[in-house]
Motif scaffolding. Sequence first.
Motif, mmCIF file in Angstrom:
data_model
loop_
_atom_site.group_PDB
_atom_site.id
_atom_site.type_symbol
_atom_site.label_atom_id
_atom_site.label_comp_id
_atom_site.label_asym_id
_atom_site.label_seq_id
_atom_site.Cartn_x
_atom_site.Cartn_y
_atom_site.Cartn_z
ATOM 1 N N SER A 43 0.829 -1.203 0.000
ATOM 2 C CA SER A 43 0.000 0.000 0.000
ATOM 3 C C SER A 43 0.865 1.255 0.000
ATOM 4 O O SER A 43 0.583 2.220 -0.721
ATOM 5 N N ALA A 44 1.933 1.227 0.809
ATOM 6 C CA ALA A 44 2.830 2.382 0.840
ATOM 7 C C ALA A 44 3.488 2.598 -0.517
ATOM 8 O O ALA A 44 3.573 3.729 -1.012
ATOM 9 N N ALA A 45 3.953 1.512 -1.150
ATOM 10 C CA ALA A 45 4.602 1.635 -2.452
ATOM 11 C C ALA A 45 3.635 2.199 -3.493
ATOM 12 O O ALA A 45 4.007 3.038 -4.325
ATOM 13 N N ALA A 46 2.382 1.739 -3.449
ATOM 14 C CA ALA A 46 1.391 2.238 -4.397
ATOM 15 C C ALA A 46 1.122 3.724 -4.187
ATOM 16 O O ALA A 46 1.056 4.503 -5.158
ATOM 17 N N HIS A 47 1.003 4.139 -2.936
ATOM 18 C CA HIS A 47 0.709 5.552 -2.669
ATOM 19 C C HIS A 47 1.896 6.448 -3.015
ATOM 20 O O HIS A 47 1.708 7.561 -3.520
ATOM 21 N N VAL A 48 3.106 5.972 -2.763
ATOM 22 C CA VAL A 48 4.283 6.756 -3.149
ATOM 23 C C VAL A 48 4.336 6.891 -4.672
ATOM 24 O O VAL A 48 4.672 7.957 -5.213
#
Length: 593
Positions: A43-48
């Motif tokens: 999720s963090a990678a997608a949002h970044v």
Amino acid sequence: MDTANEADRLQTLLYGAYDSDAVREMERPLLDDGVPLMRMAASAAAHVTMELLDDEDLAVEDARVTLLVGAGDNGGDGLYAGAELAQEGAQVTAIAVGRSLHEEAFAAFVHAGGRVLVLDPAADIPGCTTGFSAGEAGERLQAAVEYAQGSHVILDAMTGIGVTGALRGVAGTIAASLGLVGELPDRPALPNNEPSADLPLVVAIDTPSGVGVNDGSLPGPYIPADVTVTFGAMKPCAMVPPASYACGRLTLVDFGFDFDDSIPAAEMTDGDFVTDSIRLPQLADGKYSRGVVGLVTGSARYPGAAVLSARAAARTNSGMVRYMGPQHAQDMVLSALPEAVIGKGRVQSWVVGSGVPAGDDETADEDMQRETIAALLKHYTLERSDADGSSMELNERVHAMPPIVVDAGALDLLPEHVPAQVVITPHVGELARLLNRIEHTDIDVDGVYAEPLAYARRAHELTGATVLLKGAVTIVVGEDGDGEERVILSGRAPAWLATAGAGDVLAGMLGAMLAQQDDMLADDPALVPEVAAAAAYLHGLAAAAESQSDQRGWHRPRIYGQSHHHHFGTIGHPIVASDIIDGIRTAFMELLQ
């Protein structure tokens, strides 16, 4: 958690790097408790990635995303991230470089509308064509590379923290086609490691594929990232050059690891770290208690180094500078620094070799400075233990010698076995020559550039000296007080610092900081690498002040979830070595205010 403990943990999170085994140990209790680390990472990678697209004025629903995905958990992180991007409307194609994919993540990716291209004919991936011919495999590989090159973003999830050595097979071919092979990223040194804006932008999942995760090397093909989203803790490759130069802008996803029982593989300096190594003047001080630096620097051929090292030592909070050298250099030192004292006398540290010709220089045999330095360094020679105990008494006297900085032309005079208060300060070429002399090997400069930490460790192991290897990120290797190795890094310097004479300034500054800590260093030699790293940081900070540059060799990560601000900073302007000395005062004021 109280505020003080939270501050300590934040310091550890941002400035400590942990190897693969330590990271796995810290994540194991969380996994056992059912914490969904993979989903959190994805999720963090997608949002970044969506933030990056927004920064480039690209709507996520218009974005074409290529996901390079391997078979392990890192590939699972990437697939879940790709699924989230696909749900937001992005066109996401996963290029499978291995023979399998993380099952649950793959199912989520396909369910979200993601597409898959398999490159290995021996793959076993549900619903995907396999068993194709070698000719078709080549065509698929070429199509995959062309598709990735035409994308807006590449999510690099080919390899995780468990891969060692150079990438091989399909992954190696992909990395060589899309990235670089052993070379440093060809980018200007800009403030804050801002992405290049050249498409495709690359987001690395945890670490860029192909870098040496635990040693910071570039062993073969690798894919430089514009942004690296790393999970749980910093890995050495995010701090140690040259791999750190391939990570781009860092975002750290905090999993709440317990760091209490883990020892970092490397530590990065910051202002608070350096302040602890500065000795403030005391009411009872005189010039001797403030620290006296003895300099055997400069030569008939290079007298300017004597001036630079003397002025730098005087500016770096020392009580007195003693200078020994040829008459012309003496005259220049006194003209630039009338406070200097010429000749022998009591000192709390030595600095030798700056501006002194090396042994292969045509003037070396005629240089009196080399004779003086060789005689001094004999007092730092450790002997191997013998039956009658005479070497023990000799070695006790050696350990009682004041700390000494061995720079430039003095490095080829270094004895093979010395105590930890001997600090050597080579650049990569000088380190290669030193190791070749001691081990009778044939290491070249490119080899040290590719694996600087490994070679700095080797020099420390062979000689016992504290090693300060100069660079955009300076590497210090020394003792930790318990018989183990300690690695401390400093990445504060702007690239403008790469200028003639800057090393002479650093040597003088380091000598001054060691002289101030003389009593403490005698009791605890483990402080030597701390002081050495602090001097490198102060040196870089002074250069940044004078060049008015926000650029530096290493930028600390942004913690995911904190506000996303743009601060492009200023590139600054060129400086010369004398400017760095002028900036020391500003650097002290910034650290001590």
